[in-house]
Scaffold this motif. Structure first.
Motif, mmCIF file in Angstrom:
data_model
loop_
_atom_site.group_PDB
_atom_site.id
_atom_site.type_symbol
_atom_site.label_atom_id
_atom_site.label_comp_id
_atom_site.label_asym_id
_atom_site.label_seq_id
_atom_site.Cartn_x
_atom_site.Cartn_y
_atom_site.Cartn_z
ATOM 1 N N GLU A 15 0.838 -1.214 0.000
ATOM 2 C CA GLU A 15 0.000 0.000 0.000
ATOM 3 C C GLU A 15 0.866 1.255 0.000
ATOM 4 O O GLU A 15 0.459 2.295 -0.526
ATOM 5 N N SER A 16 1.998 1.172 0.634
ATOM 6 C CA SER A 16 2.873 2.338 0.709
ATOM 7 C C SER A 16 3.475 2.666 -0.657
ATOM 8 O O SER A 16 3.566 3.826 -1.059
ATOM 9 N N GLU A 18 2.108 1.845 -3.473
ATOM 10 C CA GLU A 18 0.963 2.284 -4.266
ATOM 11 C C GLU A 18 0.671 3.766 -3.981
ATOM 12 O O GLU A 18 0.314 4.532 -4.888
ATOM 13 N N GLU A 19 0.850 4.145 -2.724
ATOM 14 C CA GLU A 19 0.647 5.544 -2.317
ATOM 15 C C GLU A 19 1.600 6.468 -3.114
ATOM 16 O O GLU A 19 1.207 7.547 -3.554
ATOM 17 N N GLN A 22 0.392 6.766 -6.711
ATOM 18 C CA GLN A 22 -0.753 7.681 -6.823
ATOM 19 C C GLN A 22 -0.294 9.129 -6.670
ATOM 20 O O GLN A 22 -0.784 10.028 -7.362
ATOM 21 N N SER B 73 5.473 8.398 3.669
ATOM 22 C CA SER B 73 4.459 7.440 3.231
ATOM 23 C C SER B 73 4.187 6.449 4.362
ATOM 24 O O SER B 73 4.959 6.361 5.328
ATOM 25 N N LYS B 74 3.080 5.754 4.219
ATOM 26 C CA LYS B 74 2.639 4.879 5.296
ATOM 27 C C LYS B 74 3.214 3.485 5.120
ATOM 28 O O LYS B 74 2.516 2.535 4.777
ATOM 29 N N ALA B 106 0.764 12.487 4.480
ATOM 30 C CA ALA B 106 -0.665 12.263 4.257
ATOM 31 C C ALA B 106 -1.411 13.552 3.932
ATOM 32 O O ALA B 106 -2.542 13.508 3.451
#
Lengths: 124, 124
Positions: A15-16, A18-19, A22, B73-74, B106
């Motif tokens: 997910e990171s 992918e962040e 994006q 980022s996460k 974020a």
């Protein structure tokens, strides 16, 4: 033709990564007039690598590539690892002008933004 | 009394940790009215640790501590490591209200700033 290559650390957490992808799309949409092509690459733990990201820009026709390290402080990744990987790729692609920008956290505006966001959080 | 604790990754490169400490001083100077005390801590590779940073805020009289993850980022650090360390410290200090802000990257304003800085670099 100019390309912008955002370079992030990369994470085991998909997910990171992918962040970051994006985010790259949003950056590309923000000022399409300044770069003909905008994409991202990862230092480690994800793909594409920095070399592959640069190659992707070249395949799209880039003759000038700005590598922008999306990092907050000048640790070893910014000071050594990213420049080494870029330099390695530059040696095999002498026809392309590859530059490395100052890293994101070096900009004064980042400090101002941090102060604003941190103190907004504190007031909640 | 409110404290702001900026949490950065930490680096083997001491200049990078020093950079975060200087940044923290600048953030503190920016809006001294919102926090009574502002300091920083590191997830790994440098000191103080997150637990020690929280304790330092408590020692200064903090009753509310806002932990602000200075990450872009996460990844696992933001998603798991920081919350676990904060939770561990919270359990041993139930009298203090410790909150974790959303991480720096974020915020929408970070994307806008990134777009601006990246494309400024491209125009040079």
């Amino acid at each position: 033709m100019k390309a912008l290559l955002l370079v992030a650390h990369g994470s085991r957490r998909e997910e990171s990564n992918e962040e970051i992808k994006q985010l790259t799309s949003r950056v590309a949409a923000h000022s399409a007039n300044n770069a003909d092509f905008t994409t991202c690459a990862f230092l480690e733990l994800s793909e594409p690598s920095i070399g592959a990201g640069i190659q992707h820009c070249i395949d799209q026709g880039a003759t000038q590539i700005e590598v922008f390290p999306y990092f907050l402080s000048k640790g070893r990744h910014v000071a050594e690892d990213v420049p080494e990987l870029v330099q390695e790729k530059q040696l095999s692609c002498p026809q392309v002008d590859i530059r490395i920008s100052n890293y994101f956290g070096a900009h004064d505006s980042v400090v101002e933004l941090l102060a604003r966001e941190a103190f907004t959080a504190l007031d909640k």
